[in-house]
Design a protein around this motif. Sequence first.
Motif, mmCIF file in Angstrom:
data_model
loop_
_atom_site.group_PDB
_atom_site.id
_atom_site.type_symbol
_atom_site.label_atom_id
_atom_site.label_comp_id
_atom_site.label_asym_id
_atom_site.label_seq_id
_atom_site.Cartn_x
_atom_site.Cartn_y
_atom_site.Cartn_z
ATOM 1 N N ASP A 119 -8.445 5.475 4.885
ATOM 2 C CA ASP A 119 -8.210 6.860 4.493
ATOM 3 C C ASP A 119 -8.311 7.038 2.983
ATOM 4 O O ASP A 119 -8.864 8.031 2.489
ATOM 5 N N CYS A 120 -7.820 6.061 2.242
ATOM 6 C CA CYS A 120 -7.881 6.135 0.781
ATOM 7 C C CYS A 120 -9.315 5.984 0.286
ATOM 8 O O CYS A 120 -9.730 6.664 -0.655
ATOM 9 N N ARG B 227 -6.822 0.405 4.471
ATOM 10 C CA ARG B 227 -6.515 1.799 4.119
ATOM 11 C C ARG B 227 -7.822 2.565 3.950
ATOM 12 O O ARG B 227 -8.218 2.966 2.854
ATOM 13 N N PHE C 106 -0.583 3.970 -2.204
ATOM 14 C CA PHE C 106 -2.038 4.077 -2.243
ATOM 15 C C PHE C 106 -2.526 5.535 -2.179
ATOM 16 O O PHE C 106 -3.469 5.907 -2.871
ATOM 17 N N SER D 232 -7.968 -1.608 -0.927
ATOM 18 C CA SER D 232 -7.788 -0.721 0.232
ATOM 19 C C SER D 232 -8.492 -1.287 1.455
ATOM 20 O O SER D 232 -7.987 -1.182 2.584
ATOM 21 N N ASP E 120 0.818 -1.224 0.000
ATOM 22 C CA ASP E 120 0.000 0.000 0.000
ATOM 23 C C ASP E 120 0.850 1.272 0.000
ATOM 24 O O ASP E 120 0.339 2.361 0.278
#
Length: 455
Positions: free
Chosen positions: A97-98, A95, A66, A90, A63
């Motif tokens: 946040d992504c 992840r 990412f 993700s 990641d």
Amino acid sequence: MEPANSIREQLTQFIEKNSMTLSRFSEVSGINTGTISRILHGNRPISVSQLIAISSGMGVAADHFFADYVEECFAYSVSMRRIRPFILRSAELNRLDCIEQILYRLLDDLDYVTELYEMAEQLFEREQRSAAALLYKSVSEVEKYQHSERLAMCQYRLFLIGQGENLEENLKAAILFEPYVDRLDEGYQLDALKHLIHVFMAVHKWDKVDGLAQEMYKLAKIIYESKHLSKRREHHEDHTERPLYTYILYAWLIRSTVYEEYGDYTRALELVGLYASGNIWVREDDDESRRVLKQFEEWATANKYLYQMLSGDINVVKEYANYITQYPDEIFMALRYIIQAANKFNWNIDDIIERFSDYIVLRTYMTEFGQYNSSMMDQNYAKLLGELALYYLNHNRDIAINRILEGLNFSIQKNNDLNFIKYVIVFLEKCFSSEKSVDKEKLQLLINELQRINT
């Protein structure tokens, strides 16, 4: 839109720093040389699989790029062929946040709502609930002024995802979701009602529980009868976690529990007779239906003993204890009720407590039929400790203080101390009314512990 250059710049620097040819990087990454060249020159977008391969070839985390790839998703043209696998990957790598960044930019266009909802459902099925919740919230926000089934499903999923050990938070989630129940498909409504019932039971909202159980019964009965009156049964989809007849039986079981809490054991026994009679009217005849009906018959037998005992019939206590030994996973719950009745009617049940001493500890949330709601089981464990403390106090046993402190600490750990406080109050009242010095010592120990917890 121009491609995001950060990934390409870092890749170029890596190749140059390590004096690599494109052919060599092709070998370590598994990406075709021509593809690498076109990526570096910005002639083509980077796919998620290529991004992972680039990261692997550079020896960085999967990641690593990412955050930069969010821009790549919107370069060239907005393409769900890149965005969908990126969101799913993700979610796998947590992840969030992504995912949030993607959603923030994507939901300007309502055309993507359907695909985002489908992804949310996919993540929900994969048990990637935190990522799914982000998508459900986004779809709900877009459709908040629509009275759609999809909006209701988003709220239902968010309600399920939000369930945990904090009873107050569970209740808040239930109150927010409840207005959407009747917008769901009828099959989903039944399970939604079941989950709402569990939440309101955990916080002792018995009038609410009874109302929801009646709704469940009426809806399940209508759907069940309609299904069997239809000449095209093979095309009927239930969308329920359990067979339809289970919800009728379960509604009666829940309502008997409500009357138990009200202390109306006569009415509770009448409902026991209803969920014990499933073999008369249930049309299904297969292994599952036979197992389910057997389970409800066993519950009916146990609860018949229970309600007779709670009505003051001491003669059924040993019969109840003997019966429940056949079902080790149920002994814990039965013991709690036996001790409760002993306290109410001042019975001596030392022999039963000794017989079931190994079951005083909460060992499992599982039964043969499925998993108990963990919040309700935690409450029942706290109640058992409270009833046991009162029993020992009534019979002048020094271990009483240990049990009340154990129950108080357990309840605080589970954010359930308000439901246990009644046992503490009764315990204190009994200590105040006693003239024995040993009780005064117990009282001071409990006061010290309450002060420690409160600081």
